[in-house]
Design an enzyme around this catalytic site. Sequence first.
Site, PDB file in Angstrom:
ATOM      1  N   ARG A 209      13.817   4.227  -6.650  1.00  0.00           N
ATOM      2  CA  ARG A 209      12.419   4.032  -7.052  1.00  0.00           C
ATOM      3  C   ARG A 209      11.815   5.353  -7.533  1.00  0.00           C
ATOM      4  O   ARG A 209      11.102   5.409  -8.523  1.00  0.00           O
ATOM      5  CB  ARG A 209      11.602   3.458  -5.889  1.00  0.00           C
ATOM      6  CG  ARG A 209      10.298   2.829  -6.335  1.00  0.00           C
ATOM      7  CD  ARG A 209       9.638   1.982  -5.269  1.00  0.00           C
ATOM      8  NE  ARG A 209      10.101   2.280  -3.944  1.00  0.00           N
ATOM      9  CZ  ARG A 209      11.002   1.538  -3.276  1.00  0.00           C
ATOM     10  NH1 ARG A 209      11.442   0.423  -3.780  1.00  0.00           N
ATOM     11  NH2 ARG A 209      11.434   1.901  -2.094  1.00  0.00           N
TER      12      ARG A 209
ATOM     13  N   GLY B 171      13.479  -1.965   4.790  1.00  0.00           N
ATOM     14  CA  GLY B 171      14.531  -2.769   4.142  1.00  0.00           C
ATOM     15  C   GLY B 171      15.929  -2.396   4.633  1.00  0.00           C
ATOM     16  O   GLY B 171      16.173  -2.305   5.836  1.00  0.00           O
TER      17      GLY B 171
ATOM     18  N   PRO C 196       0.805  -1.222   0.000  1.00  0.00           N
ATOM     19  CA  PRO C 196       0.000   0.000   0.000  1.00  0.00           C
ATOM     20  C   PRO C 196       0.843   1.279   0.000  1.00  0.00           C
ATOM     21  O   PRO C 196       0.421   2.311  -0.517  1.00  0.00           O
ATOM     22  CB  PRO C 196      -0.820  -0.100   1.300  1.00  0.00           C
ATOM     23  CG  PRO C 196      -0.141  -1.120   2.126  1.00  0.00           C
ATOM     24  CD  PRO C 196       0.646  -2.011   1.225  1.00  0.00           C
TER      25      PRO C 196
ATOM     26  N   ASP D 208      10.703  -3.931  -9.698  1.00  0.00           N
ATOM     27  CA  ASP D 208      11.543  -4.821  -8.916  1.00  0.00           C
ATOM     28  C   ASP D 208      12.795  -4.042  -8.529  1.00  0.00           C
ATOM     29  O   ASP D 208      13.343  -3.291  -9.340  1.00  0.00           O
ATOM     30  CB  ASP D 208      11.902  -6.075  -9.715  1.00  0.00           C
ATOM     31  CG  ASP D 208      12.249  -7.236  -8.794  1.00  0.00           C
ATOM     32  OD1 ASP D 208      11.557  -7.428  -7.776  1.00  0.00           O
ATOM     33  OD2 ASP D 208      13.227  -7.946  -9.079  1.00  0.00           O
TER      34      ASP D 208
END
Length: 199
Positions: free
Chosen positions: A177, A149, A10, A68
């Site tokens: 990203r 992460g 989300p 990814d």
Amino acid sequence: MELIFATHNPNKIKEIRQLLPKHIRLISLNDINCTRSIPETADTLKGNAKLKADFITTTYNKPCFADDTGLLVNSLNGAPGVFSARYAGPKNDANANMDKLLQNLEGKKDRTACFQTVIALNIKGETIFFEGEVQGEIIKEKKGGKGFGYDPIFKPKGFNGTFAELPLETKNKIGHRGKAFSKLIDYLGRVTPQEKKES
Ligand code: IMP
């Protein structure tokens, strides 16, 4: 135009929904009740992004994109790379992953690394890729409480703090990203209304 983002995360949906042009209605896997686990068996980020996008396009016959990401450490020949999520085991345990990486870097002089993101967009019968990268280094201990992460041990080049210490806006602006997403968003913004209807 409806566009599926092949993720259950989300946070990623929220992040990109705010940035997309208004004519694009973003749909998550939760929105379409897709609970199936999507194969991620390729040995490259690009391959995995395409596998995920193709799975959704084939199943739902709609335009779709998937991303990814991997952390590539130079002195470890690019590890954990495509295995970043499950570096220390199948649970995707961020602390265990970081501990394993710190252990594997013990005694190594070169601690340079980069995050890479690949997005695969399936639209109008073809796949278009968008990539983003940020260079930095793996510091020796975890610092900061933001992000997720490997953020607490990754210090982007030119900054004093780790990703887990920097404001999210900064991470999004200079990060892997964010860069890949902004290329995707630029592309979607350039698609003409007529092309949108045809897709
Ligand atoms: P995904 O492809 O976005 O699911 O990322 C795979 C794995 O890479 C995640 O489970 C994290 O371990 C790591 N990762 C991805 N993006 C980031 C990030 O922005 N910061 C830290 N770790 C990340």
